[in-house]
Each structure stands twice: as C-alpha cells, then as structure tokens.
Enzyme design. Structure first.
Site, PDB file in Angstrom:
ATOM      1  N   TYR A 107      15.449  29.894   7.341  1.00 48.33           N
ATOM      2  CA  TYR A 107      13.715  31.024   8.360  1.00 48.33           C
ATOM      3  C   TYR A 107      13.806  30.970   9.804  1.00 48.33           C
ATOM      4  O   TYR A 107      14.004  30.458  10.338  1.00 48.33           O
ATOM      5  CB  TYR A 107      12.732  30.714   8.015  1.00 48.33           C
ATOM      6  CG  TYR A 107      12.526  30.455   7.205  1.00 48.33           C
ATOM      7  CD1 TYR A 107      12.193  32.427   5.977  1.00 48.33           C
ATOM      8  CD2 TYR A 107      11.948  29.414   5.719  1.00 48.33           C
ATOM      9  CE1 TYR A 107      11.966  31.838   4.548  1.00 48.33           C
ATOM     10  CE2 TYR A 107      11.067  29.351   4.400  1.00 48.33           C
ATOM     11  CZ  TYR A 107      11.047  30.613   4.136  1.00 48.33           C
ATOM     12  OH  TYR A 107      10.904  30.762   2.393  1.00 48.33           O
ATOM     13  N   LYS A 162       0.955  -1.208   0.201  1.00 49.02           N
ATOM     14  CA  LYS A 162       0.238   0.314  -0.338  1.00 49.02           C
ATOM     15  C   LYS A 162       0.774   1.040   0.234  1.00 49.02           C
ATOM     16  O   LYS A 162       1.688   0.976  -0.100  1.00 49.02           O
ATOM     17  CB  LYS A 162      -0.825  -0.077   1.742  1.00 49.02           C
ATOM     18  CG  LYS A 162      -0.223   0.111   2.516  1.00 49.02           C
ATOM     19  CD  LYS A 162      -1.108   0.143   3.707  1.00 49.02           C
ATOM     20  CE  LYS A 162      -0.107   0.027   4.465  1.00 49.02           C
ATOM     21  NZ  LYS A 162      -0.658  -0.027   6.246  1.00 49.02           N
TER      22      LYS A 162
END
Length: 389
Positions: free
Chosen positions: A271, A38
């Site tokens: 940042y 999956k």
C-alpha cells in the site's frame, strides 16, 4: 485444534521456559519464584507454559484476570499457589476462593467483595494487600490502607479473610539506578512495618518483577514475580540481552512464503508504494500481517528497512507497508527461494537471526508487546527441545 494448514506458527520451546525459571531462581536464591503467566502466558500459551514453569522450580503462578487463574485450576494445576490481582466489582471471587486462589486487594471495595465471596463459599479467603508505593496505578493508597487495616483484623477474627501477603510494583525497575526504585523500596519497607505493627502476620512479601529479580537483590524479599524473563526476553535490554542473564527466548515465529515472483526495477510494493524496487528483483510474500500481531509501525520504506525476517540464511527488512494478512520481502535479484520455503520473523537470535527485541526496536516498542500481540489465529506449537523427537 491446531490448524495444520495455516502457513505460519509460533513455536514455543517449553524446555526454554523451564531453564529460564531455573536461571531466575538462581538470581534470587533466597526467594520463591512466582511465574507470571497472564495474557495467555505472554502469548506463549497459558497452561503449557505454567506447567513448564512449575517443572522448572516455580512454586507460585500469577495471572491478572480471574478467568485466567480459574482456567489454570480447571486444567488440573492443583498444587501450586496462584495469585490474581486485576478485577472489577462483580468479579467471580467466590469461584476463585472455592478454587483455592489467592486474591489481591487493591481497594476497600475489593476487600468487602472478597469477604462476601468467602462467606458465600464457607471458606477463608487468602488475600494479598497491594499498596501503591509510587507507580500511580493499581493499589491501596496510604489513606486507604489506614482504613482497611482495622477491617482486615475484624475479618480475620470472623474467619472470612486472612491477609497472607503484601506487595507492590515498581515504576522504573527497568532502570535500576533511577531514584524512584530506592524511594519505592523505602515506602514498601515502611508500609510493611505499619502492616505488621497492626498485627497482620504475613506469609509472603513481594516487590520484584523480572527487571528487579535480575538487577535489584534488595527487592527480592520472600517471593519474586518474573514475567517476561520467564519467556527468555530481557526486561533491561539496555543492560544486557537474554544471554547475559542466562535466559533463552522460548518463542520462534515462522511462516512459509506464500508467493515468490520477479518484478522490474521501480515496482511499487504494498500500500501507498512506500518502497519501490531499486532494480529488477524477486519479491517474497510472507502470510502474516497486523491481524497476526505484526506491528504496522515496523513497515519498511525506501530509506529504512522494516521488521527483520530471516530467509535463506540472510536477514532482510520488510519492504513496504505491513498489511492485515501479509508482508513483502525484497529477496534480491539472485534469490532462489520458492513458495513454501520457511522464513523466521524472530526466535532465539543465537544463529544470527532476528529476535523479538529487534522487532521492538524497529517498531518503537518493547519485546513484551511483540510476543503478546501474536494473534490468536496463529497456531501455538509447543515443543520440548530436551525430549528426543
């Protein structure tokens, strides 16, 4: 098509997938192996890893979504048994039945829709009843099961649906001594007796995921369903790493440095300047960020290094915040790296380099998330270390 100019890639060794399946089969010698593929093979590539798992000895494949299992059939995987288990009303169950897919039933409405799909296709649908033995997630409750069993027998007589499997899922398989493991196993055994007493003849009974495959032999039954272990990562890192269970991580995430530059001491990095250079140094820019699946929680600060990256034979932590497309490394004042040099974010760890588990620890998550979240724009490059280049 692989974007050859992309400055990073996830290299997936299919030989490792094959070897991992062989190792898992050895851990559960009395059971068949369902390789769970999956989520695009846990980020490793749906069809290539499914094919490798079958070559390694898996006889079943499993994927949560109906679209995933249909893609496997369209890719030419015709002989393996395939199970799907997570869908909402209106799913393409007729297409699944026509593609010879086994379908899980977790609610009374799902049985009704599967029967309708079987009638429309003119075929008998193969169903696996999923029972909720204590996880509190998907699955039939005891009350649901009591209501469903008479309908199961009626649909079998009609020729619409044949129940061939019974299964469940552990809540604490990664803690094999947790009392719920024993309790859920007992509930599963009792449910099994109820189903068989009702006259349902089962082909397979399955309960064990990766962790239970490796640590709980009593849960192996007829079929085990390893997922993350197929890709070489330990589901129980507190008990042992991949080497301890005969596994090899299949994915290596690597990139080329996009920029290298000298900066002075006290330079804020990324940042909010969570990191400032403590001395004159060299910064290196890695062109991968949270849009590529690098966890923002693995950002580095002055006090705590971020996610580990291997460069020039040494392992450094991300310096400053993880950005959307990039992270920064403090390469040190004597660094000789240049733009274009290779860096490794995680891999097998066998050369001392970082692993997905290392990133998971820094980010406060699990290795499953680290590999499955690698973004779609990062090319997957499938190699085979057992085949000469």
């Amino acid at each position: 098509m692989v974007a050859v100019s992309y400055p990073a890639r996830a290299v997936v060794d299919l030989a490792a997938v094959r070897a991992n399946v062989r190792s898992l089969a050895a851990h559960a010698p009395t059971a068949q192996v369902m390789a769970v593929v999956k989520a695009d093979g846990y980020g490793h590539g749906l069809v290539p890893t499914a094919t490798a798992a079958l070559a390694g000895g898996a006889t079943w494949l499993g994927a949560a979504q109906v679209d995933e299992v249909l893609a496997l059939r369209r890719a030419g995987i015709a002989d393996a048994r395939i199970l799907t288990w997570l869908y909402a009303p209106g799913a393409a169950l007729r297409e699944a039945v026509e593609a010879d897919i086994d379908v899980s039933v977790s609610a009374p409405w799902a049985l009704a829709e599967l029967a309708a799909a079987a009638r429309a296709s003119g075929r008998t649908a193969r169903a696996h009843l999923k029972v909720d033995t204590g996880l509190g997630r998907n699955g039939l409750t005891p009350g649901d099961l009591a209501d469903v069993l008479p309908e199961v027998l009626r649909l079998r007589a009609e020729g619409a649906v044949e129940v061939v499997g019974l299964w469940s899922h552990f809540a604490f398989a990664d803690e094999p001594e947790h009392p719920t493991v024993k309790l859920q196993a007992e509930v599963f055994a009792e449910t099994l007796e109820t189903v068989e007493r009702a006259g349902v003849t089962l082909e397979v009974r399955h309960l064990a995921n990766s962790a239970a495959t490796l640590t709980t032999p009593a849960a192996h039954y007829d079929l085990v369903r390893p997922g993350i272990a197929v890709y070489g990562l330990s589901p129980v890192p507190q008990l042992g790493g991949p080497d301890d269970f005969g596994l090899v991580p299949a994915m290596t995430l690597e990139a080329e440095l996009a920029n290298v530059k000298r900066v002075p001491a006290g330079q804020g990095v990324s940042y909010a300047h969570q990191y400032e250079t403590p001395q004159d140094t060299v910064l290196g820019l890695v062109p991968l960020g949270y849009a590529d699946g690098i966890p923002r929680h693995a950002s580095g600060t002055q006090e705590r290094p971020g996610g580990p990256v291997r460069v020039g034979g040494r392992t450094l932590g991300v310096a400053g915040r993880v950005c959307m497309d990039q992270v920064v490394l403090d390469l040190g004042p004597g660094a000789t790296e240049q733009a274009g040099d290779r860096v490794e974010l995680f891999g097998t760890g066998r050369d001392g380099g970082p692993t997905a588990e290392d990133w998971a620890r820094v980010a406060g998550t699990i290795s499953y998330e680290i590999v499955t979240r690698v973004g779609a724009r990062v090319p997957r490059v499938h190699v085979d270390s057992e085949v000469p280049a």
